[in-house]
Structure formats: C-alpha cells, structure tokens
Design a protein around this motif. Structure first.
Motif, PDB file in Angstrom:
ATOM      1  N   PHE A 159     -24.699 -24.728   8.379  1.00  0.00           N
ATOM      2  CA  PHE A 159     -24.965 -25.824   7.446  1.00  0.00           C
ATOM      3  C   PHE A 159     -26.142 -25.438   6.546  1.00  0.00           C
ATOM      4  CE2 PHE A 159     -22.722 -28.327  10.626  1.00  0.00           C
ATOM      5  CZ  PHE A 159     -22.032 -29.255   9.860  1.00  0.00           C
ATOM      6  N   PHE A 160     -26.023 -25.835   5.286  1.00  0.00           N
ATOM      7  CA  PHE A 160     -27.165 -25.747   4.387  1.00  0.00           C
ATOM      8  C   PHE A 160     -27.705 -27.157   4.242  1.00  0.00           C
ATOM      9  CE2 PHE A 160     -29.542 -25.790   0.486  1.00  0.00           C
ATOM     10  CZ  PHE A 160     -30.143 -24.540   0.442  1.00  0.00           C
ATOM     11  N   ILE A 161     -28.974 -27.338   4.570  1.00  0.00           N
ATOM     12  CA  ILE A 161     -29.603 -28.660   4.492  1.00  0.00           C
ATOM     13  C   ILE A 161     -30.684 -28.604   3.422  1.00  0.00           C
ATOM     14  CG2 ILE A 161     -30.716 -30.508   5.785  1.00  0.00           C
ATOM     15  CD1 ILE A 161     -29.793 -29.069   8.364  1.00  0.00           C
ATOM     16  N   LYS A 162     -30.474 -29.339   2.356  1.00  0.00           N
ATOM     17  CA  LYS A 162     -31.454 -29.354   1.265  1.00  0.00           C
ATOM     18  C   LYS A 162     -32.752 -30.025   1.722  1.00  0.00           C
ATOM     19  CE  LYS A 162     -30.070 -30.089  -2.960  1.00  0.00           C
ATOM     20  NZ  LYS A 162     -30.074 -28.745  -3.586  1.00  0.00           N
ATOM     21  N   ALA A 163     -33.813 -29.741   1.019  1.00  0.00           N
ATOM     22  CA  ALA A 163     -35.119 -30.283   1.379  1.00  0.00           C
ATOM     23  C   ALA A 163     -35.103 -31.805   1.434  1.00  0.00           C
ATOM     24  CB  ALA A 163     -36.170 -29.803   0.384  1.00  0.00           C
ATOM     25  N   LYS A 164     -34.191 -32.436   0.664  1.00  0.00           N
ATOM     26  CA  LYS A 164     -34.106 -33.896   0.660  1.00  0.00           C
ATOM     27  C   LYS A 164     -33.247 -34.436   1.808  1.00  0.00           C
ATOM     28  CE  LYS A 164     -34.823 -34.437  -4.318  1.00  0.00           C
ATOM     29  NZ  LYS A 164     -34.248 -34.984  -5.591  1.00  0.00           N
ATOM     30  N   GLY A 165     -32.595 -33.533   2.556  1.00  0.00           N
ATOM     31  CA  GLY A 165     -31.829 -33.960   3.723  1.00  0.00           C
ATOM     32  C   GLY A 165     -30.322 -33.908   3.580  1.00  0.00           C
ATOM     33  N   ASP A 166     -29.817 -33.618   2.386  1.00  0.00           N
ATOM     34  CA  ASP A 166     -28.365 -33.530   2.198  1.00  0.00           C
ATOM     35  C   ASP A 166     -27.839 -32.257   2.861  1.00  0.00           C
ATOM     36  OD1 ASP A 166     -28.407 -35.848   0.649  1.00  0.00           O
ATOM     37  OD2 ASP A 166     -28.830 -34.729  -1.189  1.00  0.00           O
ATOM     38  N   ALA A 167     -26.755 -32.410   3.639  1.00  0.00           N
ATOM     39  CA  ALA A 167     -26.209 -31.270   4.384  1.00  0.00           C
ATOM     40  C   ALA A 167     -24.818 -30.908   3.885  1.00  0.00           C
ATOM     41  CB  ALA A 167     -26.161 -31.593   5.875  1.00  0.00           C
ATOM     42  N   THR A 168     -24.554 -29.584   3.785  1.00  0.00           N
ATOM     43  CA  THR A 168     -23.252 -29.076   3.373  1.00  0.00           C
ATOM     44  C   THR A 168     -22.817 -27.996   4.345  1.00  0.00           C
ATOM     45  OG1 THR A 168     -23.782 -29.480   1.031  1.00  0.00           O
ATOM     46  CG2 THR A 168     -21.930 -28.000   1.512  1.00  0.00           C
ATOM     47  N   LYS A 169     -21.584 -28.115   4.844  1.00  0.00           N
ATOM     48  CA  LYS A 169     -21.073 -27.131   5.802  1.00  0.00           C
ATOM     49  C   LYS A 169     -20.530 -25.907   5.066  1.00  0.00           C
ATOM     50  CE  LYS A 169     -18.522 -28.645   9.177  1.00  0.00           C
ATOM     51  NZ  LYS A 169     -17.355 -29.166   9.943  1.00  0.00           N
ATOM     52  N   TYR A 170     -20.846 -24.728   5.604  1.00  0.00           N
ATOM     53  CA  TYR A 170     -20.282 -23.482   5.082  1.00  0.00           C
ATOM     54  C   TYR A 170     -18.897 -23.303   5.688  1.00  0.00           C
ATOM     55  CZ  TYR A 170     -19.533 -18.474   4.407  1.00  0.00           C
ATOM     56  OH  TYR A 170     -18.993 -17.249   4.065  1.00  0.00           O
ATOM     57  N   LYS A 171     -17.878 -23.109   4.833  1.00  0.00           N
ATOM     58  CA  LYS A 171     -16.506 -23.036   5.308  1.00  0.00           C
ATOM     59  C   LYS A 171     -15.905 -21.632   5.221  1.00  0.00           C
ATOM     60  CE  LYS A 171     -15.620 -27.872   4.084  1.00  0.00           C
ATOM     61  NZ  LYS A 171     -14.773 -28.814   3.297  1.00  0.00           N
ATOM     62  N   GLY A 172     -16.725 -20.657   4.903  1.00  0.00           N
ATOM     63  CA  GLY A 172     -16.221 -19.298   4.793  1.00  0.00           C
ATOM     64  C   GLY A 172     -16.374 -18.498   6.072  1.00  0.00           C
ATOM     65  N   ASN A 173     -16.202 -17.192   5.947  1.00  0.00           N
ATOM     66  CA  ASN A 173     -16.325 -16.267   7.069  1.00  0.00           C
ATOM     67  C   ASN A 173     -17.802 -16.025   7.374  1.00  0.00           C
ATOM     68  OD1 ASN A 173     -16.307 -14.143   8.861  1.00  0.00           O
ATOM     69  ND2 ASN A 173     -15.093 -12.776   7.583  1.00  0.00           N
ATOM     70  N   PRO A 174     -18.261 -16.341   8.583  1.00  0.00           N
ATOM     71  CA  PRO A 174     -19.685 -16.157   8.899  1.00  0.00           C
ATOM     72  C   PRO A 174     -20.139 -14.700   8.875  1.00  0.00           C
ATOM     73  CG  PRO A 174     -18.448 -16.700  10.864  1.00  0.00           C
ATOM     74  CD  PRO A 174     -17.526 -16.912   9.707  1.00  0.00           C
ATOM     75  N   HIS A 175     -19.189 -13.763   8.919  1.00  0.00           N
ATOM     76  CA  HIS A 175     -19.566 -12.362   8.867  1.00  0.00           C
ATOM     77  C   HIS A 175     -19.608 -11.828   7.435  1.00  0.00           C
ATOM     78  CE1 HIS A 175     -19.635 -11.475  13.199  1.00  0.00           C
ATOM     79  NE2 HIS A 175     -18.692 -12.401  13.279  1.00  0.00           N
ATOM     80  N   ASP A 176     -19.272 -12.672   6.469  1.00  0.00           N
ATOM     81  CA  ASP A 176     -19.344 -12.291   5.057  1.00  0.00           C
ATOM     82  C   ASP A 176     -20.708 -12.723   4.525  1.00  0.00           C
ATOM     83  OD1 ASP A 176     -19.056 -11.819   2.369  1.00  0.00           O
ATOM     84  OD2 ASP A 176     -17.099 -12.786   2.186  1.00  0.00           O
ATOM     85  N   LEU A 177     -21.693 -11.864   4.697  1.00  0.00           N
ATOM     86  CA  LEU A 177     -23.066 -12.224   4.340  1.00  0.00           C
ATOM     87  C   LEU A 177     -23.228 -12.468   2.844  1.00  0.00           C
ATOM     88  CD1 LEU A 177     -25.162  -9.863   6.663  1.00  0.00           C
ATOM     89  CD2 LEU A 177     -24.075 -12.075   7.150  1.00  0.00           C
ATOM     90  N   ALA A 178     -22.504 -11.729   2.026  1.00  0.00           N
ATOM     91  CA  ALA A 178     -22.587 -11.925   0.573  1.00  0.00           C
ATOM     92  C   ALA A 178     -22.116 -13.331   0.203  1.00  0.00           C
ATOM     93  CB  ALA A 178     -21.748 -10.875  -0.150  1.00  0.00           C
ATOM     94  N   SER A 179     -21.046 -13.778   0.867  1.00  0.00           N
ATOM     95  CA  SER A 179     -20.521 -15.121   0.607  1.00  0.00           C
ATOM     96  C   SER A 179     -21.516 -16.191   1.052  1.00  0.00           C
ATOM     97  CB  SER A 179     -19.189 -15.306   1.344  1.00  0.00           C
ATOM     98  OG  SER A 179     -18.697 -16.622   1.191  1.00  0.00           O
ATOM     99  N   ILE A 180     -22.179 -15.959   2.163  1.00  0.00           N
ATOM    100  CA  ILE A 180     -23.168 -16.925   2.655  1.00  0.00           C
ATOM    101  C   ILE A 180     -24.349 -17.017   1.685  1.00  0.00           C
ATOM    102  CG2 ILE A 180     -24.782 -17.478   4.507  1.00  0.00           C
ATOM    103  CD1 ILE A 180     -22.895 -16.100   6.445  1.00  0.00           C
TER     104      ILE A 180
END
Length: 262
Positions: free
Chosen positions: A231-252
């Motif tokens: 999950f990416f959690i912005k400083a204000k608290g909004d959270a977004t789930k990463y839906k790609g391949n966790p081994h694709d570091l460039a995509s992350i």
C-alpha cells in the motif's frame, strides 16, 4: 477448477461438472479430483514445509484453511447413464474411500506435527528467520505506526509491504532473494533505490508482518486478501493498493512516484 483462495471446488460446481460428463467419465473425473485434492490440502496459516506455485498468492485474511474437499451431497443422475444405480454406487464408493484416506492423512499429519523431529525443525526455522530479519534495513511496522499513517499523522508518505514469514512469495520479496541472501531481498533493493531518487527519497518504506500484527492491528483502510500486498499511504492518510507484480521494482517505483505528495 482450482482457485488461489484455497484450491477448493464448490459443491455446486462439482455437481454441475460431474453431471455434464458422459457415462463412466464421471468416475474418472472423481478420481482426478480426489487425487489432486490430496496433494493440495492446506492446514493452519503456518504449515510445516508449505509449498506453493510461483504464481499463487498466499491468502490473508478471511480465507479459511482448506481441510476438506467440498463435494455435492447428492448428484443428479441424467438419462444418459446406461445403468444409473451401478454408476452412482461406484461414485459413492469412490467418495467413501476418499474420505477414509483423507482421515488417515489428517491423523498422520497431526501425529507428525507433534513429533520431536517436526517441533525441532519448526524451532530451527523460526530462529533462522529471526536471525535473517536482523540483517534487514527496512524497518518493521507496528500497530502504532500503521495507525498514524492512515490517520495522516505520521508526517510523510509511506510505502508498506504486508507479508508473512511462512509465505514463500513473501520470503523472496521481503526477507531474502532467490539465493537466500537477506541483504539482497527485492524490498531491500527497492528501499535503497528509492533513497537515491530525488522524487522518491522522501517516502518511508516499511514491512509489516501479518503473523506478528494479527488481523486486529491492521487498519480497516488497508484491506487485502493475499500477501505480499503493498500500500502507498499519502502523508494525509489516503491509501492506495499496489496491484502489480511485487517483484517488478520499476513498476513499484512508478506507482509510488505517481502518488507521492508534492
């Protein structure tokens, strides 16, 4: 037929498929199901010697451990059967044999997991994991840190990876690389790469062990059913789930860069 959520077959699906097969093909189908299920049974969330395919995510939470093959209680016999009673009797006999063998398997498994050898192995594995985690630079998230992040009081953007030590996919992402080196784990490399990037260096990277946290300590704003999950959690608290391949570091990194606070 097999699902990542537990490699199970619903009673409705099994019934529909069996009924659609011609004549004696039903018995072959049942035999295949029984054989395959015996190889794919899962036990508790931290099974000893657990194996999983490279593309099968580990389930967390809400996916109950699979300990039984769900089959229809009854089967509708269509007019295609040359001898409905004989074929149904063979089918029922096959199911009865499967249940007996499964019970024997469960008993043997329970006895093995209580044996000194199994307990010694589990203890040694746990100690090895602990020593490996001590080599990781990525900090571990605790309940207080996660609560602050989703409340918008942590003070910066956060990229957090949820994992469990018993999950084979998590191990080769968070805990070590394919060769077992903790210092070269993909998440470790990701954290180092982001620290060198002017656009990403302000993002805090964390790892969150679900086996340690427990479901009750994971904020409701961070829902997931399989691990590893990021999950990416912005400083204000909004959270977004990463839906790609966790081994694709460039995509992350692209994912995080697109959400980073300005």
């Amino acid at each position: 037929l097999w699902t990542a959520a537990g490699s199970s077959i619903s009673g409705y699906t099994c019934k529909s498929l069996v009924c659609s097969l011609p004549k004696m093909s039903r018995l072959c189908f049942v035999g295949i199901i029984a054989s395959a299920s015996a190889l794919s049974l899962k036990t508790d969330p931290a099974p000893l010697g657990h194996l999983a395919s490279a593309d099968e995510p580990c389930q967390w939470p809400g996916a109950s451990p699979v300990t039984a093959l769900a089959l229809a209680d009854e089967i509708a016999v269509d007019e295609e059967m040359s001898d409905p009673k004989a074929e149904l009797k063979s089918y029922q006999d096959a199911i009865a044999q499967y249940k007996l063998k499964k019970q024997a398997f469960e008993t043997a498994k329970a006895n093995f997991l209580k044996s000194p050898v199994a307990m010694e192995f589990a203890s040694a594995e746990a100690k090895l994991m602990q020593s490996g985690e001590a080599l990781l630079d990525t900090p571990a998230a605790d309940p207080a840190m996660l609560a602050k992040a989703v409340a918008g009081t942590f003070g910066k953007d956060v990229l957090v990876a949820f994992y469990a030590p018993w999950c084979p996919h998590c191990k080769t992402f968070v805990l070590h690389d394919q060769k077992g080196n903790p210092m070269n784990a993909p998440l470790e490399n990701l954290r180092r790469d982001m620290a060198k990037d002017d656009k990403l260096k302000g993002i805090a990277v964390y790892r969150a062990n679900v086996a340690t946290l427990g479901k009750q300590d994971i904020p409701a704003k961070l829902p997931f059913q399989s691990i590893p999950t990021m999950f990416f959690i912005k400083a204000k608290g909004d959270a977004t789930k990463y839906k790609g391949n966790p081994h694709d570091l460039a995509s992350i990194k692209t994912f995080a860069g697109g959400l980073a606070s300005k």
